[in-house]
Design an enzyme around this catalytic site. Structure first.
Site, short mmCIF file in Angstrom:
data_model
loop_
_atom_site.label_atom_id
_atom_site.label_comp_id
_atom_site.label_asym_id
_atom_site.label_seq_id
_atom_site.Cartn_x
_atom_site.Cartn_y
_atom_site.Cartn_z
N ASP A 1 0.87 -1.18 0.00
CA ASP A 1 0.00 0.00 0.00
C ASP A 1 0.90 1.23 0.00
OD1 ASP A 1 -1.90 2.02 0.47
OD2 ASP A 1 -3.11 0.72 1.75
N ARG B 1 -0.20 4.41 -0.11
CA ARG B 1 -0.93 5.61 0.30
C ARG B 1 -0.40 6.17 1.61
NH1 ARG B 1 -6.88 3.16 0.16
NH2 ARG B 1 -5.70 1.51 1.22
#
Length: 369
Positions: free
Chosen positions: A301, A303
């Protein structure tokens, strides 16, 4: 750093990313260190030959996760450098090989590669910065790194970007987000809504906030952080649950009376739409969603949540009830100074196309599904 200096630094990084996407080299500077950087996925033979001729130490830079997929032994460092001169291809075919090595979706088409010589010493700091720059441009995290001697002459007009600007880019882009436009926007499941557009100092991707009803800034506000998903939100893809989560969040917030949906420009968990499609190809080969991102060289991930936190603060909210199944969103938002007083469950039944996707999120990413 003044506001003008922050804006200039962010703009330099944005321009550098566009140059890499065009297949052009940029000059990365770090103190006295200078290096040409080219994106592996947009590399061409003529440009590679011209740049590699400037240094005997030119190297392909891969993340450790991508190198492991290619059976390149660890060095104890990330990233890992492979000398261009030692790549198993003649000079006129090196660009093609590099493009293939960078892109895991091509692994089945060219399975027999190597052997590879890796540099076991710690990589120069600029190599890691170059990988970050490629990610910022939503390119595969693989670059050609050409260190330059102080006296090396460069073609006129080459774009120069300081490493410090790349390293601070995400923070500056998040901290300089400001609302630039707003309008009343009745939507299907929430007629009393207003949409706010937020833009960073470099003028790049906007993020959006859909404010439903009249949330009370003195009380914890019901909030959903939704990363944009072109395939799920617009096309109704059944490979994920994003479209259901988006529309379900609007309904839930409206039924609660008020709240905020933040629509964040973080396609594919931050890797971009093109790379998400590459990850889908890998999923079709049997890898789960986490493995696919890692085989491409990304983290599971990519983000982070400072943009969301700063948007909430700009709207006047610092305490939230977070509508999510993802514990990392709770931790990430809290780490950025937003108090998460409650996690509110937000899940939907699986379908035949996303069962494995949801199972991987539950087992490997700890989602409450």
């Amino acid at each position: 750093m003044s506001d003008f200096e922050q804006q200039a630094a962010a703009i330099a990084v944005d321009r550098a990313g566009h140059e890499l996407r065009r297949g052009r080299p940029i000059l990365l500077t770090l103190g006295q260190e200078r290096a040409l950087v080219l994106a592996a996925e947009t590399l061409t033979e003529p440009v590679l030959a011209q740049c590699a001729a400037l240094s005997a130490d030119a190297a392909l830079v891969l993340t450790a996760s991508r190198a492991a997929v290619l059976h390149i032994g660890p060095t104890g460092h990330d990233p890992i450098l492979l000398p261009l001169a030692d790549l198993p291809a003649p000079p006129e075919e090196r660009a093609t090989l590099i493009r293939d090595l960078a892109d895991a979706s091509r692994d089945l088409a060219a399975p027999l590669r190597g052997p590879f010589t890796r540099i076991k010493a710690a990589p120069p700091e600029s190599a890691a910065v170059a990988i970050k720059l490629a990610k910022t441009a939503f390119l595969l995290p693989a670059v050609v790194h050409v260190p330059l001697a102080a006296e090396a002459a460069l073609p006129p007009g080459m774009l120069e970007v300081p490493a410090a600007a790349v390293q601070s880019y995400d923070r500056i882009a998040a901290e300089t987000l400001v609302p630039i436009s707003q309008a009343r926007l009745p939507v299907a499941d929430a007629e009393n809504a207003r949409l706010y557009a937020f833009r960073p100092a470099d003028g790049r991707q906007e993020h959006f906030a859909l404010v439903i009803g009249e949330p009370d800034p003195t009380a914890p506000v019901l909030v959903r952080l939704h990363s944009e998903c072109f395939t799920g939100d617009l096309l109704g893809s059944l490979r994920c649950d994003c479209g259901e989560q988006l529309r379900g969040a609007v309904r839930t917030i409206n039924q609660a009376g008020a709240g905020i949906l933040l629509y964040l420009a973080q396609e594919g968990r931050g890797i971009g739409l093109v790379n998400k499609l590459r990850a889908y190809q890998l999923q079709d080969q049997g890898f789960d969603t986490v493995e696919a991102n890692q085989r491409l060289g990304f983290d599971a991930d990519e983000r982070w949540f400072l943009p969301a936190a700063n948007m909430l603060r700009r709207l006047g909210f610092t305490r939230v009830r977070l509508l999510t199944n993802n514990p990392e969103k709770v931790k990430g938002l809290a780490a950025c100074g937003i108090e998460v007083v409650e996690r509110v469950a937000h899940k939907f039944p699986p379908n035949a196309h996303n069962e494995a996707y949801l199972a991987a999120k539950r087992k490997k990413s700890g989602h409450y599904l």
